[in-house]
Design a protein around this motif. Sequence first.
Motif, PDB file in Angstrom:
ATOM      1  N   GLU A   1       3.794 -11.047  11.841  1.00 40.90           N
ATOM      2  CA  GLU A   1       2.854  -9.920  11.778  1.00 40.90           C
ATOM      3  C   GLU A   1       3.591  -8.615  11.493  1.00 40.90           C
ATOM      4  N   LYS A   2       4.758  -8.435  12.125  1.00 42.22           N
ATOM      5  CA  LYS A   2       5.566  -7.241  11.861  1.00 42.22           C
ATOM      6  C   LYS A   2       6.024  -7.205  10.406  1.00 42.22           C
ATOM      7  N   GLN A   3       6.505  -8.360   9.925  1.00 38.73           N
ATOM      8  CA  GLN A   3       6.941  -8.439   8.529  1.00 38.73           C
ATOM      9  C   GLN A   3       5.777  -8.157   7.583  1.00 38.73           C
ATOM     10  N   GLU A   4       4.622  -8.698   7.921  1.00 43.24           N
ATOM     11  CA  GLU A   4       3.438  -8.513   7.085  1.00 43.24           C
ATOM     12  C   GLU A   4       3.055  -7.033   7.008  1.00 43.24           C
ATOM     13  N   LYS A   5       3.044  -6.353   8.151  1.00 42.62           N
ATOM     14  CA  LYS A   5       2.690  -4.930   8.176  1.00 42.62           C
ATOM     15  C   LYS A   5       3.691  -4.102   7.373  1.00 42.62           C
ATOM     16  N   MET A   6       4.979  -4.400   7.554  1.00 45.65           N
ATOM     17  CA  MET A   6       6.017  -3.662   6.844  1.00 45.65           C
ATOM     18  C   MET A   6       5.879  -3.876   5.337  1.00 45.65           C
ATOM     19  N   LEU A   7       5.721  -5.126   4.931  1.00 41.27           N
ATOM     20  CA  LEU A   7       5.577  -5.430   3.501  1.00 41.27           C
ATOM     21  C   LEU A   7       4.309  -4.815   2.933  1.00 41.27           C
ATOM     22  N   GLN A   8       3.229  -4.863   3.692  1.00 43.94           N
ATOM     23  CA  GLN A   8       1.963  -4.293   3.241  1.00 43.94           C
ATOM     24  C   GLN A   8       2.118  -2.792   3.006  1.00 43.94           C
ATOM     25  N   SER A   9       2.810  -2.134   3.917  1.00 50.31           N
ATOM     26  CA  SER A   9       3.043  -0.695   3.782  1.00 50.31           C
ATOM     27  C   SER A   9       3.882  -0.398   2.534  1.00 50.31           C
ATOM     28  N   ARG A  10       4.972  -1.151   2.354  1.00 47.69           N
ATOM     29  CA  ARG A  10       5.820  -0.958   1.171  1.00 47.69           C
ATOM     30  C   ARG A  10       5.058  -1.276  -0.108  1.00 47.69           C
ATOM     31  N   PHE A  11       4.216  -2.306  -0.043  1.00 51.86           N
ATOM     32  CA  PHE A  11       3.404  -2.699  -1.192  1.00 51.86           C
ATOM     33  C   PHE A  11       2.474  -1.556  -1.600  1.00 51.86           C
ATOM     34  N   GLU A  12       1.812  -0.956  -0.609  1.00 56.10           N
ATOM     35  CA  GLU A  12       0.887   0.154  -0.890  1.00 56.10           C
ATOM     36  C   GLU A  12       1.626   1.364  -1.447  1.00 56.10           C
ATOM     37  N   GLN A  13       2.801   1.678  -0.901  1.00 57.74           N
ATOM     38  CA  GLN A  13       3.596   2.805  -1.404  1.00 57.74           C
ATOM     39  C   GLN A  13       3.998   2.578  -2.856  1.00 57.74           C
ATOM     40  N   LEU A  14       4.497   1.388  -3.138  1.00 53.32           N
ATOM     41  CA  LEU A  14       4.942   1.064  -4.482  1.00 53.32           C
ATOM     42  C   LEU A  14       3.761   1.061  -5.453  1.00 53.32           C
ATOM     43  N   SER A  15       2.637   0.559  -5.011  1.00 60.83           N
ATOM     44  CA  SER A  15       1.426   0.566  -5.832  1.00 60.83           C
ATOM     45  C   SER A  15       1.042   1.988  -6.214  1.00 60.83           C
ATOM     46  N   THR A  16       1.089   2.873  -5.241  1.00 62.39           N
ATOM     47  CA  THR A  16       0.756   4.275  -5.477  1.00 62.39           C
ATOM     48  C   THR A  16       1.737   4.897  -6.468  1.00 62.39           C
ATOM     49  N   GLN A  17       3.025   4.605  -6.304  1.00 60.20           N
ATOM     50  CA  GLN A  17       4.031   5.130  -7.230  1.00 60.20           C
ATOM     51  C   GLN A  17       3.780   4.645  -8.652  1.00 60.20           C
ATOM     52  N   ILE A  18       3.471   3.370  -8.790  1.00 57.65           N
ATOM     53  CA  ILE A  18       3.238   2.794 -10.117  1.00 57.65           C
ATOM     54  C   ILE A  18       2.004   3.421 -10.760  1.00 57.65           C
ATOM     55  N   LYS A  19       0.935   3.552  -9.978  1.00 58.71           N
ATOM     56  CA  LYS A  19      -0.282   4.173 -10.508  1.00 58.71           C
ATOM     57  C   LYS A  19       0.010   5.591 -10.965  1.00 58.71           C
ATOM     58  N   GLY A  20       0.759   6.316 -10.146  1.00 61.70           N
ATOM     59  CA  GLY A  20       1.115   7.682 -10.512  1.00 61.70           C
ATOM     60  C   GLY A  20       1.931   7.732 -11.789  1.00 61.70           C
ATOM     61  N   ALA A  21       2.890   6.824 -11.925  1.00 62.74           N
ATOM     62  CA  ALA A  21       3.749   6.790 -13.110  1.00 62.74           C
ATOM     63  C   ALA A  21       2.926   6.429 -14.352  1.00 62.74           C
ATOM     64  N   LEU A  22       1.992   5.512 -14.209  1.00 61.17           N
ATOM     65  CA  LEU A  22       1.185   5.103 -15.344  1.00 61.17           C
ATOM     66  C   LEU A  22       0.178   6.176 -15.749  1.00 61.17           C
ATOM     67  N   GLU A  23      -0.201   7.005 -14.776  1.00 60.60           N
ATOM     68  CA  GLU A  23      -1.130   8.097 -15.066  1.00 60.60           C
ATOM     69  C   GLU A  23      -0.375   9.355 -15.487  1.00 60.60           C
ATOM     70  N   GLY A  24       0.931   9.281 -15.500  1.00 59.89           N
ATOM     71  CA  GLY A  24       1.747  10.407 -15.946  1.00 59.89           C
ATOM     72  C   GLY A  24       2.067  11.431 -14.879  1.00 59.89           C
ATOM     73  N   LYS A  25       1.800  11.115 -13.630  1.00 60.72           N
ATOM     74  CA  LYS A  25       2.119  12.034 -12.538  1.00 60.72           C
ATOM     75  C   LYS A  25       3.590  11.890 -12.189  1.00 60.72           C
ATOM     76  N   PRO A  26       4.245  12.972 -11.764  1.00 63.32           N
ATOM     77  CA  PRO A  26       5.642  12.872 -11.350  1.00 63.32           C
ATOM     78  C   PRO A  26       5.758  12.034 -10.091  1.00 63.32           C
ATOM     79  N   GLN A  27       6.829  11.211 -10.041  1.00 66.07           N
ATOM     80  CA  GLN A  27       7.070  10.350  -8.877  1.00 66.07           C
ATOM     81  C   GLN A  27       7.906  11.073  -7.848  1.00 66.07           C
TER      82      GLN A  27
END
Length: 119
Positions: free
Chosen positions: A90-116
Amino acid sequence: MDNIPPKVQNQLAMLQQMQQQLQTIVSQKAQYEMTVREARRAVEDLGDVPEDANVYMSVGNVMMQQSRDKVISSLNEKIETLDLRIKSLEKQEKMLQSRFEQLSTQIKGALEGKPQSAS
């Protein structure tokens, strides 16, 4: 994919890898939870069995006669061990989920042309 910067391509690959890890963790956790439910049910059922009744326990490919108390003790140890593993997953899942969401946000921002932001 050619017009996507190499850094974003890397991040997408990491995102896919994280998604696979999350699926593996969720699958393992579900398997452990099912085993815990079965063991708890067995302990509950053994509570209705007389102490001197013949009780058998699977040890590998062999069924061995054991005392009821020994089987209950073994099942309780198994439950404790699996509960710890579940908590760890459960701890690993929460940590990975958090990192997954952060990385997703970064990728969306990069694809939309926003600075990372630097991570």
